[in-house]
Write a protein that holds these residues in place. Structure first.
Motif, PDB file in Angstrom:
ATOM      1  N   SER A 174       0.848  -1.191   0.000  1.00 38.62           N
ATOM      2  CA  SER A 174       0.000   0.000   0.000  1.00 38.62           C
ATOM      3  C   SER A 174       0.881   1.237   0.000  1.00 38.62           C
ATOM      4  O   SER A 174       2.073   1.176   0.322  1.00 38.62           O
ATOM      5  CB  SER A 174      -0.926   0.014   1.218  1.00 38.62           C
ATOM      6  N   VAL A 175       0.304   2.350  -0.353  1.00 40.15           N
ATOM      7  CA  VAL A 175       1.038   3.613  -0.385  1.00 40.15           C
ATOM      8  C   VAL A 175       1.543   3.970   1.003  1.00 40.15           C
ATOM      9  O   VAL A 175       2.692   4.412   1.168  1.00 40.15           O
ATOM     10  CB  VAL A 175       0.137   4.728  -0.962  1.00 40.15           C
ATOM     11  N   GLN A 176       0.708   3.795   2.044  1.00 36.89           N
ATOM     12  CA  GLN A 176       1.143   4.174   3.393  1.00 36.89           C
ATOM     13  C   GLN A 176       2.289   3.288   3.884  1.00 36.89           C
ATOM     14  O   GLN A 176       3.193   3.759   4.584  1.00 36.89           O
ATOM     15  CB  GLN A 176      -0.015   4.165   4.397  1.00 36.89           C
ATOM     16  N   VAL A 190      -7.047   4.297  -3.606  1.00 37.89           N
ATOM     17  CA  VAL A 190      -6.265   5.327  -2.918  1.00 37.89           C
ATOM     18  C   VAL A 190      -6.822   6.715  -3.185  1.00 37.89           C
ATOM     19  O   VAL A 190      -6.777   7.583  -2.311  1.00 37.89           O
ATOM     20  CB  VAL A 190      -4.771   5.233  -3.308  1.00 37.89           C
ATOM     21  N   THR A 203      -6.080   2.658  -7.749  1.00 34.84           N
ATOM     22  CA  THR A 203      -5.711   1.739  -6.677  1.00 34.84           C
ATOM     23  C   THR A 203      -4.301   2.008  -6.138  1.00 34.84           C
ATOM     24  O   THR A 203      -3.492   2.686  -6.768  1.00 34.84           O
ATOM     25  CB  THR A 203      -5.767   0.281  -7.167  1.00 34.84           C
ATOM     26  N   HIS A 204      -4.031   1.417  -4.982  1.00 35.14           N
ATOM     27  CA  HIS A 204      -2.682   1.482  -4.410  1.00 35.14           C
ATOM     28  C   HIS A 204      -1.673   0.828  -5.346  1.00 35.14           C
ATOM     29  O   HIS A 204      -0.550   1.337  -5.505  1.00 35.14           O
ATOM     30  CB  HIS A 204      -2.659   0.803  -3.039  1.00 35.14           C
ATOM     31  N   ASN A 205      -2.046  -0.288  -5.962  1.00 36.63           N
ATOM     32  CA  ASN A 205      -1.138  -0.933  -6.908  1.00 36.63           C
ATOM     33  C   ASN A 205      -0.751   0.014  -8.035  1.00 36.63           C
ATOM     34  O   ASN A 205       0.411   0.046  -8.472  1.00 36.63           O
ATOM     35  CB  ASN A 205      -1.786  -2.192  -7.502  1.00 36.63           C
ATOM     36  N   CYS A 216      -9.921   6.754   1.109  1.00 36.05           N
ATOM     37  CA  CYS A 216      -9.441   7.241  -0.180  1.00 36.05           C
ATOM     38  C   CYS A 216      -9.747   8.721  -0.284  1.00 36.05           C
ATOM     39  O   CYS A 216     -10.810   9.174   0.149  1.00 36.05           O
ATOM     40  CB  CYS A 216     -10.063   6.464  -1.345  1.00 36.05           C
ATOM     41  N   GLY A 268      -3.326  -4.033  -2.123  1.00 40.69           N
ATOM     42  CA  GLY A 268      -2.984  -3.256  -3.305  1.00 40.69           C
ATOM     43  C   GLY A 268      -4.154  -2.932  -4.202  1.00 40.69           C
ATOM     44  O   GLY A 268      -4.096  -1.986  -4.990  1.00 40.69           O
ATOM     45  N   VAL A 290      -4.932   8.656   3.470  1.00 47.10           N
ATOM     46  CA  VAL A 290      -4.429   7.351   3.043  1.00 47.10           C
ATOM     47  C   VAL A 290      -4.037   6.507   4.255  1.00 47.10           C
ATOM     48  O   VAL A 290      -4.325   5.306   4.321  1.00 47.10           O
ATOM     49  CB  VAL A 290      -3.240   7.528   2.082  1.00 47.10           C
ATOM     50  N   TRP A 312       3.454  11.485  -5.511  1.00 45.56           N
ATOM     51  CA  TRP A 312       3.917  10.192  -5.009  1.00 45.56           C
ATOM     52  C   TRP A 312       5.271   9.766  -5.546  1.00 45.56           C
ATOM     53  O   TRP A 312       5.978   8.996  -4.875  1.00 45.56           O
ATOM     54  CB  TRP A 312       2.870   9.123  -5.302  1.00 45.56           C
TER      55      TRP A 312
END
Length: 606
Positions: free
Chosen positions: A11-13, A155, A173-175, A86, A151, A81, A210
């Motif tokens: 995940s992003v976090q 997000v 998405t996070h992916n 989201c 993932g 996040v 990001w």
């Protein structure tokens, strides 16, 4: 910058937490004299995330954000996040009704805002929180809240134009974000200090935000408000910027007005529309060693899907290519039956892979048209139909060959003329409407609207103003033409090819008033003065018309934000006085801007 690869972050976090642990004291974010290290940014976002959880925000629930460009925007996005939710960015340029429509379609989420935008946020009729004023008490922990998502979780939701006039939200998405941030095209240090200039509700903000933060780089947020060429040039140098993304239109303005502005950068990314080869050559000639990276993508594929690094004239021998797919992007050229076309043949670009968005938020009816089953039974089972026609050249590079549908790019924004027609037809004064895109000069796309009024002789300027209340500025036609009826084909459909070209702007000669004649005295700054006549010529040159009157409004004559930037540059060159783009918006006629220049000159003299 730290390693871009991770075996544990899904995940992003999680990815951000890894970077913060490795480089806690490196500067992560700065804007306007305020800077935060990774440790400080992490702690601030954690406290706000705990605050959001205490308010009842739940995983995958949207949280809207309506703020000025600032450090606080980034903190708020990261906090949402971290809370497992989201973020749903609201563009400050959206008309109030469009904002309300987006918020209602998301179920009336909490809106994070600031002092400048608070009144507009409260008018949306849902809960608001101003973190800087109502934010997390000091008693809240600054440790990670520990919310995990996979993932495939969403997000962010970014809205684009819809054919019915209703904006559609793309659920990324996070992916998708992780794949973009890890791409090898950002390797080599050229993106260690990225300048964020795009609205955070625009898809390219995914790169701006990001890529630096998930790679251990430094994100510099441009100051709020309008940005002109001089301000951006100063930021490049003062902040040590290494990379920036500019829309193709803004890049063209820089190339024509001040191509040397990029000399201190490593890379300039551009895209969102057709990139003029002459503009790229002017910039490369003025800035040896610079990389101009042509970017292609869509929000539905997590911002970017292909790129071409341009460094010399040889790279532009056949025009500006779309280039090669990014890492992990499955790019296929398919025919109408979704079968592969032969090498060198034109096909629709369809994209697979884990960069694809989850779909259109809350709109499964829209997904079937764009997100289709992979006929080859690929590992991800879905393809996104871009609507862009392309071919592969002998070198294997993708080349743009047109659009399969009606969607077009206007100043980097995707616009469906059908959405403009829908909004026009909804006005009570309009019986029938049409909208087309015209290109009076290469690379300068303009929306033209046509209306059949319920009562002939309607006020088309009033209609444009009414549209501005319900559509974002980039979707309002530059010109509205009233017709007695719309032309039809023999089978009764609208004949777009028969819609007449708009008549050239009819404006008085330089120095003459569009009303009752010149006003003011004969001094240098008066309405009859030489500087005013020169200023009228500058206005006309920027607008591409033979002449204008001293009272003609720059924006009523088709001026847009990019032309306003060009006007600022030419006024500074012509008169040796610095003005801001905000002064063009506040003083949009030649006589008003002349008076403002007089004030600025007087202030300097005293």
């Amino acid at each position: 910058m730290v390693s871009t690869k991770s075996e544990v972050a899904t995940s992003v976090q999680q990815r951000f937490a890894e970077v913060a642990r490795r480089t806690p004291d490196a500067v992560a974010l700065s804007s306007g004299g305020v800077s935060l290290t990774y440790r400080q940014l992490d702690a601030r976002a954690n406290r706000l995330a705990h605050r959001l959880l205490a308010l009842g925000v739940r995983p995958q629930e949207p949280v809207a954000i309506l703020m000025e460009r600032s450090v606080d925007v980034v903190v708020s996005i990261l906090a949402v996040v971290k809370a497992g939710a989201c973020y749903l960015p609201l563009h400050a340029a959206y008309p109030p009704e469009q904002m309300r429509l987006i918020v209602r379609s998301a179920g009336g989420p909490l809106v994070l805002t600031d002092a400048v935008m608070r009144e507009r946020a409260e008018a949306l009729g849902t809960r608001t929180l101003e973190p800087a004023r109502d934010g997390a008490p000091g008693s809240l922990p600054d440790g990670d809240p520990g919310v995990t998502v996979d993932g495939d979780a969403i997000v962010h939701v970014i809205h684009t134009s819809g054919s019915t006039g209703e904006p559609k939200g793309v659920a990324v998405t996070h992916n998708g974000v992780l794949g973009l941030a890890a791409d090898s095209c950002w390797d080599g240090g050229g993106h260690r200090r990225v300048l964020s200039v795009a609205p955070y509700a625009f898809g390219v903000s995914t790169y701006e935000l990001w890529v630096p933060l998930l790679r251990g780089g430094h994100l510099v947020v441009a100051p709020p408000g309008g940005l002109d060429l001089r301000t951006l040039r100063d930021l490049f140098v003062r902040e040590g910027i290494t990379a920036v993304h500019l829309t193709a239109g803004l890049f063209r303005v820089f190339a024509e007005e001040a191509p040397e502005s990029f000399a201190s950068l490593s890379e300039v990314l551009t895209g969102g529309d057709v990139i003029a080869p002459t503009a790229v050559l002017r910039v490369l000639d003025a800035c040896p060693g610079l990389v101009v990276r042509a970017m292609y993508g869509a929000t539905e594929v997590s911002s970017f899907a292909a790129q071409a690094a341009l460094t010399c004239a040889d790279d532009l021998a056949q025009g500006v290519p779309v280039g090669l797919p990014l890492d992990g992007v499955d790019a296929r050229l398919l025919d109408e039956r979704l079968l592969p076309v032969d090498d060198g043949e034109v096909g629709e670009l369809c994209i697979g892979g884990d960069r694809l968005a989850a779909g259109y938020y809350g709109r499964p009816d829209l997904n079937a048209g764009r997100f289709v089953a992979d006929p080859a039974g690929g590992p991800h089972d879905r393809l996104y139909r871009t609507g862009d026609l392309m071919r592969r050249n002998a070198a294997g590079l993708l080349e743009f060959a047109g659009r399969a549908g009606d969607q077009v790019k206007i100043r980097g924004y995707r616009v469906e003329p059908a959405a403009v027609e829908h909004a026009l037809a909804a006005l009570p004064e309009v019986a029938h409407a049409a909208a087309v895109v015209r290109e009076p000069r290469p690379g300068d796309k303009r929306l033209t609207g046509y209306v059949v009024a319920r009562t002939p002789g309607c006020d088309v300027r009033a209609l444009r103003a009414a549209l501005g209340e319900i559509l974002p500025e980039y979707m309002v036609p530059d010109v509205l033409v009233e017709l007695p009826e719309l032309p039809l084909t023999p089978n009764g459909k609208l004949d777009r090819s028969a819609l007449p070209e708009p008549a050239p702007a009819t404006v008085p000669p330089p120095g003459a008033s569009s009303g009752d004649g010149p006003t003011g005295g004969e001094g240098d700054g008066g309405a009859g003065g030489e500087r005013l006549r020169r200023l009228c010529r500058v206005f006309a040159g920027v607008l591409g018309v033979p002449s204008i009157g001293v009272d003609d409004n720059f924006f009523d004559l088709g001026g847009q934000s990019l032309q306003a930037m060009r006007l600022v540059s030419r006024v500074e060159a012509e008169f040796g006085v610095e003005i801001s783009i905000g002064e063009v918006f506040n003083h949009p006629t030649a006589v008003e801007l002349d008076c403002r220049i007089d004030q600025l000159v007087s202030a300097v003299d005293h």
